[in-house]
Write an enzyme that holds these catalytic residues in place. Structure first.
Site, PDB file in Angstrom:
ATOM      1  N   CYS A  15       0.774  -1.248   0.000  1.00  0.00           N
ATOM      2  CA  CYS A  15       0.000   0.000   0.000  1.00  0.00           C
ATOM      3  C   CYS A  15       0.807   1.302   0.000  1.00  0.00           C
ATOM      4  O   CYS A  15       1.936   1.352   0.445  1.00  0.00           O
ATOM      5  CB  CYS A  15      -0.982   0.071   1.156  1.00  0.00           C
ATOM      6  SG  CYS A  15      -1.990  -1.384   1.318  1.00  0.00           S
ATOM      7  N   GLY A  64       0.696  -0.209  -4.987  1.00  0.00           N
ATOM      8  CA  GLY A  64      -0.485  -1.066  -4.901  1.00  0.00           C
ATOM      9  C   GLY A  64      -1.416  -0.791  -6.062  1.00  0.00           C
ATOM     10  O   GLY A  64      -1.676   0.372  -6.380  1.00  0.00           O
ATOM     11  N   ASN A 117      -0.616   1.610   5.661  1.00  0.00           N
ATOM     12  CA  ASN A 117       0.336   0.811   4.903  1.00  0.00           C
ATOM     13  C   ASN A 117       1.089  -0.010   5.933  1.00  0.00           C
ATOM     14  O   ASN A 117       1.650   0.560   6.867  1.00  0.00           O
ATOM     15  CB  ASN A 117       1.305   1.744   4.161  1.00  0.00           C
ATOM     16  CG  ASN A 117       2.535   1.017   3.635  1.00  0.00           C
ATOM     17  OD1 ASN A 117       2.476  -0.168   3.337  1.00  0.00           O
ATOM     18  ND2 ASN A 117       3.643   1.731   3.521  1.00  0.00           N
ATOM     19  N   GLY A 118       1.107  -1.319   5.794  1.00  0.00           N
ATOM     20  CA  GLY A 118       1.886  -2.113   6.738  1.00  0.00           C
ATOM     21  C   GLY A 118       1.145  -3.323   7.248  1.00  0.00           C
ATOM     22  O   GLY A 118       0.194  -3.805   6.621  1.00  0.00           O
ATOM     23  N   TYR A 126      14.156  -1.979  -4.205  1.00  0.00           N
ATOM     24  CA  TYR A 126      13.133  -2.398  -5.155  1.00  0.00           C
ATOM     25  C   TYR A 126      11.835  -1.594  -5.129  1.00  0.00           C
ATOM     26  O   TYR A 126      11.308  -1.225  -6.171  1.00  0.00           O
ATOM     27  CB  TYR A 126      12.826  -3.881  -4.870  1.00  0.00           C
ATOM     28  CG  TYR A 126      11.692  -4.485  -5.648  1.00  0.00           C
ATOM     29  CD1 TYR A 126      11.855  -4.874  -6.967  1.00  0.00           C
ATOM     30  CD2 TYR A 126      10.446  -4.672  -5.059  1.00  0.00           C
ATOM     31  CE1 TYR A 126      10.804  -5.432  -7.672  1.00  0.00           C
ATOM     32  CE2 TYR A 126       9.397  -5.238  -5.753  1.00  0.00           C
ATOM     33  CZ  TYR A 126       9.574  -5.611  -7.069  1.00  0.00           C
ATOM     34  OH  TYR A 126       8.547  -6.161  -7.764  1.00  0.00           O
ATOM     35  N   ASP A 171      19.758  -7.921 -11.905  1.00  0.00           N
ATOM     36  CA  ASP A 171      18.414  -7.868 -11.305  1.00  0.00           C
ATOM     37  C   ASP A 171      18.573  -7.372  -9.870  1.00  0.00           C
ATOM     38  O   ASP A 171      19.640  -7.511  -9.271  1.00  0.00           O
ATOM     39  CB  ASP A 171      17.744  -9.241 -11.349  1.00  0.00           C
ATOM     40  CG  ASP A 171      16.208  -9.125 -11.326  1.00  0.00           C
ATOM     41  OD1 ASP A 171      15.698  -8.008 -11.095  1.00  0.00           O
ATOM     42  OD2 ASP A 171      15.533 -10.150 -11.536  1.00  0.00           O
TER      43      ASP A 171
END
Ligand code: SF4
Length: 463
Positions: free
Chosen positions: A15, A42, A120-121, A261, A364
């Site tokens: 989120c 999200g 968020n979390g 990321y 990557d």
């Protein structure tokens, strides 16, 4: 017939949140723009609560899909008269996570008026708290931690939202950033370790705005002020900003994966620009794991910066060996059985003229299960690459996450109980090199003790 994720994203964020308080500003409209900037956090649902509107009630719109699906005519939001707004984009996992009732913001009525909540979390003790409340007669309509907090606020009894939060929030154990409003003020909260990011900015023309990432501020012309401190409660109202620490904070533990990321490259976290950190991760990787090769390519999108840093440091040309198709929906069905068996990916396509006959360094950002790596190596070889050397701009992921990031159980991880030297035979790469934790921390540029690195090190912060 299988329905699969596109670039089977192996890690997922949970989120993005934003919200602010301002007089005479199109806040719902600005919140919608911020949600566009946070969309990468999200894509399952989006929503905005704004208020107070007519009859002093908060306005709410939320739904499944992307921000553009839920708010196709964002200009309409300019007409919403409000002085506060909250916005949410959701990624969910676990049972019931994808149900429409779990879309946020949640808007509830209690004896002191209305509450709008987003987060968020992940709360580690959510089950325990939920059971306690259910025993007292609480009825839950969603699976969200936002609803749990709403019940706790309502039961605390204080008519002053800050007081109720100061009382109940220390009982939450987990990694979270909440934004809560009672229609009079907007309150941001960060857990005691600060696992999940939350920052505040000033709006041009007056008022303040909070968001998970600073890229949201750029979108609406807001000026970054600072990151909220771990354990801080920040209140935005007509008197401006007021801060209070409501949870003891032993130390900061921002999730290091935000840099590797999750976060957008144009965001800054703890004063460090994400793109520059990723480029430095790539440079360090080239120093630590050099290889004889012809070209360097990155896996779009999050690994491009690390790949360019690798190429720069190694003195090799950076080439676009893989192209990402951005116009495919979230799921797709591969047209034929043969394509499914061969792992053909319609989201990532190799540039044959670039990789044919070449020794390719493929960078990557991380490997989780390894299924994506296997597919990528196959794709490169099918396009004629002579050698494929996998270079990973983070250490091996060896454990799951208990703080809200969707990492599979440890036994599903490619690096679990496996030596690094064994991984090329699993992925099909000619060689592999992971960046060490020491160099990862050096590239991030924050003291190691200020970062959560638990899924790499196994050293989980005790909540
Ligand atoms: Fe981030 Fe890993 Fe810590 Fe979870 S365990 S918060 S993914 S660093």
């Amino acid at each position: 017939m299988g329905i699969e994720n596109l670039r089977a994203r192996e890690l997922n964020e949970a989120c993005g949140v934003c919200g602010g308080f301002a007089e005479d500003q199109p806040l719902a409209f600005l919140t919608c723009f911020s949600l566009y900037a946070l969309q990468h956090r999200g894509q399952e649902s989006a929503g905005i609560a704004a208020g107070p509107g007519e009859g002093r009630k908060m306005w709410l719109k939320r739904g499944m899909g992307l921000v553009s699906d839920v708010f196709p005519d964002s200009a309409d939001l300019k007409g919403i008269v409000c002085r506060l707004a909250l916005g949410h984009v959701r990624y969910s996992y676990g049972e019931g996570g994808r149900s429409p009732e779990n879309t946020q913001p949640l808007k509830l009525r209690y004896r002191h008026g209305e509450l709008a909540i987003i987060h968020n979390g992940y709360l580690l003790n959510a089950g325990e708290l939920r059971e306690e409340l259910e025993c007292q007669g609480a009825i839950f309509q969603t699976d969200t931690d936002s609803e749990l907090l709403a019940h706790m606020i309502a039961r605390q009894g204080s008519a002053k939202l800050e007081e109720a939060l100061a009382e109940v929030v220390p009982r939450l154990k987990g990694a979270y950033a909440f934004i809560v409003s009672d229609g009079h003020k907007v309150i941001g909260l960060r857990d005691g370790f600060g696992f999940r990011p939350l920052s505040v900015a000033s709006l041009e023309g007056g008022g303040y705005f909070m968001a998970s990432e600073t890229c949201a501020f750029d979108t609406i012309g807001a000026e970054f002020i600072r990151d909220l401190e771990p354990g801080e409660m920040l209140v935005l109202d007509e008197r401006g900003l007021h801060s209070r620490r409501i949870i003891d904070s032993p130390c900061s533990k921002l999730c290091v994966f935000e840099y590797i990321y999750f976060a957008r490259p144009d965001s800054n976290l703890q004063g460090r620009n994400v793109h520059l950190v990723r480029r430095e991760l790539g440079r360090q990787l080239a120093r630590e794991h050099p290889v004889e090769a012809d070209i360097v390519s990155g896996v779009p999108d999050s690994s491009i910066a690390a790949a360019s840093g690798f190429a720069e440091e190694a003195g090799l040309p950076y080439e676009m060996g893989l192209v990402k198709n951005r116009y495919i929906g979230r799921t797709f069905i591969k047209p034929t059985q043969k394509m499914r068996e061969e792992g053909v990916d319609i989201k990532l396509n190799p540039v044959r003229k670039i990789v044919e006959g070449k020794r390719v360094v493929l960078v990557d950002d991380s490997i989780v299960r390894g299924t994506t790596s296997v597919k990528l190596i196959k794709i490169m070889r099918r396009a004629g690459a002579r050698e494929v050397h996998l270079r990973i701009s983070s250490p091996p992921v060896k454990g799951s996450c208990y703080y809200g990031i969707d990492i599979p159980d440890a036994h599903e991880l490619i690096a679990y109980n496996r030596r690094v030297e064994e991984i090329p035979s699993v992925t099909g790469a000619d060689s592999i090199g992971y960046l060490s934790m020491e160099r990862t921390v050096e590239a991030v540029g924050l003291p190691a003790e200020k970062l959560c690195r638990a899924c790499f090190t196994g050293d989980y912060p005790v909540l």
